[in-house]
Write a protein that holds these residues in place. Sequence first.
Motif, PDB file in Angstrom:
ATOM      1  N   SER A   5     -11.611  -4.641   6.709  1.00  0.00           N
ATOM      2  CA  SER A   5     -11.072  -3.374   7.174  1.00  0.00           C
ATOM      3  C   SER A   5      -9.651  -3.545   7.691  1.00  0.00           C
ATOM      4  N   SER A   6      -9.354  -4.691   8.282  1.00  0.00           N
ATOM      5  CA  SER A   6      -8.010  -4.935   8.807  1.00  0.00           C
ATOM      6  C   SER A   6      -6.974  -4.968   7.682  1.00  0.00           C
ATOM      7  N   GLU A   7      -7.334  -5.549   6.537  1.00  0.00           N
ATOM      8  CA  GLU A   7      -6.414  -5.587   5.402  1.00  0.00           C
ATOM      9  C   GLU A   7      -6.136  -4.178   4.872  1.00  0.00           C
ATOM     10  N   PHE A   8      -7.167  -3.358   4.797  1.00  0.00           N
ATOM     11  CA  PHE A   8      -6.999  -1.979   4.347  1.00  0.00           C
ATOM     12  C   PHE A   8      -6.086  -1.215   5.288  1.00  0.00           C
ATOM     13  N   ILE A   9      -6.343  -1.342   6.574  1.00  0.00           N
ATOM     14  CA  ILE A   9      -5.518  -0.656   7.575  1.00  0.00           C
ATOM     15  C   ILE A   9      -4.081  -1.142   7.486  1.00  0.00           C
ATOM     16  N   GLY A  10      -3.896  -2.452   7.321  1.00  0.00           N
ATOM     17  CA  GLY A  10      -2.556  -3.003   7.182  1.00  0.00           C
ATOM     18  C   GLY A  10      -1.818  -2.426   5.993  1.00  0.00           C
ATOM     19  N   SER A  11      -2.517  -2.247   4.866  1.00  0.00           N
ATOM     20  CA  SER A  11      -1.859  -1.678   3.689  1.00  0.00           C
ATOM     21  C   SER A  11      -1.452  -0.233   3.935  1.00  0.00           C
ATOM     22  N   LYS A  12      -2.256   0.509   4.668  1.00  0.00           N
ATOM     23  CA  LYS A  12      -1.911   1.900   4.986  1.00  0.00           C
ATOM     24  C   LYS A  12      -0.716   1.955   5.931  1.00  0.00           C
ATOM     25  N   ILE A  13      -0.650   1.027   6.878  1.00  0.00           N
ATOM     26  CA  ILE A  13       0.501   0.980   7.793  1.00  0.00           C
ATOM     27  C   ILE A  13       1.770   0.673   7.012  1.00  0.00           C
ATOM     28  N   GLU A  14       1.679  -0.223   6.035  1.00  0.00           N
ATOM     29  CA  GLU A  14       2.847  -0.544   5.216  1.00  0.00           C
ATOM     30  C   GLU A  14       3.298   0.661   4.392  1.00  0.00           C
ATOM     31  N   GLU A  15       2.360   1.505   3.966  1.00  0.00           N
ATOM     32  CA  GLU A  15       2.700   2.711   3.207  1.00  0.00           C
ATOM     33  C   GLU A  15       3.332   3.772   4.099  1.00  0.00           C
ATOM     34  N   MET A  16       2.885   3.849   5.349  1.00  0.00           N
ATOM     35  CA  MET A  16       3.308   4.924   6.247  1.00  0.00           C
ATOM     36  C   MET A  16       3.625   4.407   7.652  1.00  0.00           C
ATOM     37  N   PRO A  17       4.605   3.529   7.807  1.00  0.00           N
ATOM     38  CA  PRO A  17       4.875   2.966   9.135  1.00  0.00           C
ATOM     39  C   PRO A  17       5.333   4.011  10.151  1.00  0.00           C
ATOM     40  N   GLU A  18       6.056   5.022   9.708  1.00  0.00           N
ATOM     41  CA  GLU A  18       6.516   6.049  10.641  1.00  0.00           C
ATOM     42  C   GLU A  18       5.340   6.809  11.247  1.00  0.00           C
ATOM     43  N   GLN A  19       4.308   7.077  10.432  1.00  0.00           N
ATOM     44  CA  GLN A  19       3.130   7.771  10.937  1.00  0.00           C
ATOM     45  C   GLN A  19       2.371   6.901  11.938  1.00  0.00           C
ATOM     46  N   PHE A  20       2.362   5.587  11.710  1.00  0.00           N
ATOM     47  CA  PHE A  20       1.716   4.668  12.649  1.00  0.00           C
ATOM     48  C   PHE A  20       2.430   4.725  13.989  1.00  0.00           C
ATOM     49  N   VAL A  21       3.745   4.690  13.974  1.00  0.00           N
ATOM     50  CA  VAL A  21       4.522   4.767  15.211  1.00  0.00           C
ATOM     51  C   VAL A  21       4.313   6.123  15.882  1.00  0.00           C
ATOM     52  N   SER A  22       4.274   7.193  15.103  1.00  0.00           N
ATOM     53  CA  SER A  22       4.025   8.525  15.669  1.00  0.00           C
ATOM     54  C   SER A  22       2.670   8.583  16.354  1.00  0.00           C
ATOM     55  N   HIS A  23       1.676   7.962  15.754  1.00  0.00           N
ATOM     56  CA  HIS A  23       0.337   7.905  16.360  1.00  0.00           C
ATOM     57  C   HIS A  23       0.384   7.177  17.698  1.00  0.00           C
ATOM     58  N   ILE A  24       1.075   6.048  17.743  1.00  0.00           N
ATOM     59  CA  ILE A  24       1.197   5.288  18.993  1.00  0.00           C
ATOM     60  C   ILE A  24       1.924   6.122  20.041  1.00  0.00           C
ATOM     61  N   GLN A  25       3.022   6.752  19.652  1.00  0.00           N
ATOM     62  CA  GLN A  25       3.781   7.561  20.603  1.00  0.00           C
ATOM     63  C   GLN A  25       2.961   8.742  21.115  1.00  0.00           C
ATOM     64  N   LYS A  26       2.185   9.372  20.249  1.00  0.00           N
ATOM     65  CA  LYS A  26       1.343  10.493  20.675  1.00  0.00           C
ATOM     66  C   LYS A  26       0.295  10.024  21.685  1.00  0.00           C
ATOM     67  N   CYS A  27      -0.332   8.891  21.410  1.00  0.00           N
ATOM     68  CA  CYS A  27      -1.302   8.335  22.360  1.00  0.00           C
ATOM     69  C   CYS A  27      -0.631   8.055  23.698  1.00  0.00           C
ATOM     70  N   ALA A  28       0.556   7.466  23.646  1.00  0.00           N
ATOM     71  CA  ALA A  28       1.282   7.136  24.868  1.00  0.00           C
ATOM     72  C   ALA A  28       1.623   8.392  25.658  1.00  0.00           C
ATOM     73  N   GLU A  29       2.094   9.424  24.984  1.00  0.00           N
ATOM     74  CA  GLU A  29       2.469  10.660  25.671  1.00  0.00           C
ATOM     75  C   GLU A  29       1.268  11.365  26.285  1.00  0.00           C
ATOM     76  N   GLU A  30       0.128  11.330  25.601  1.00  0.00           N
ATOM     77  CA  GLU A  30      -1.064  11.997  26.119  1.00  0.00           C
ATOM     78  C   GLU A  30      -1.621  11.293  27.346  1.00  0.00           C
ATOM     79  N   ILE A  31      -1.479   9.991  27.404  1.00  0.00           N
ATOM     80  CA  ILE A  31      -2.058   9.231  28.508  1.00  0.00           C
ATOM     81  C   ILE A  31      -1.066   9.017  29.643  1.00  0.00           C
ATOM     82  N   PHE A  32       0.165   8.725  29.282  1.00  0.00           N
ATOM     83  CA  PHE A  32       1.182   8.378  30.275  1.00  0.00           C
ATOM     84  C   PHE A  32       2.302   9.413  30.269  1.00  0.00           C
ATOM     85  N   PHE A  33       1.970  10.687  30.453  1.00  0.00           N
ATOM     86  CA  PHE A  33       2.950  11.747  30.273  1.00  0.00           C
ATOM     87  C   PHE A  33       4.126  11.686  31.240  1.00  0.00           C
TER      88      PHE A  33
END
Length: 85
Positions: free
Chosen positions: A1-29
């Motif tokens: 599963s980690s390899e699959f997730i890694g391939s998706k991150i390589e396809e869409m790195p900006e979306q991965f960063v957006s996901h991290i930033q959204k999590c950060a904003e929701e928790i640490f506003f």
Amino acid sequence: SSEFIGSKIEEMPEQFVSHIQKCAEEIFFEAREIKVQMNHSDFELINSILGVNDLNLKITESPDLRRGEFELSSNGSGLKQKFSD
């Protein structure tokens, strides 16, 4: 599963960063400094495309995390996104 997730991150790195930033904003506003730990491969990819210094997050590598996993922390509070096999 980690390899699959890694391939998706390589396809869409900006979306991965957006996901991290959204999590950060929701928790640490109101936090001023949010630390993110991620897998070496994810760190290298994000740094090569976006540059970790261009983000409002302090991003470092963690050998304990697999592709797609990350840990957020600020002022003693935190969130971990981890996957089970």
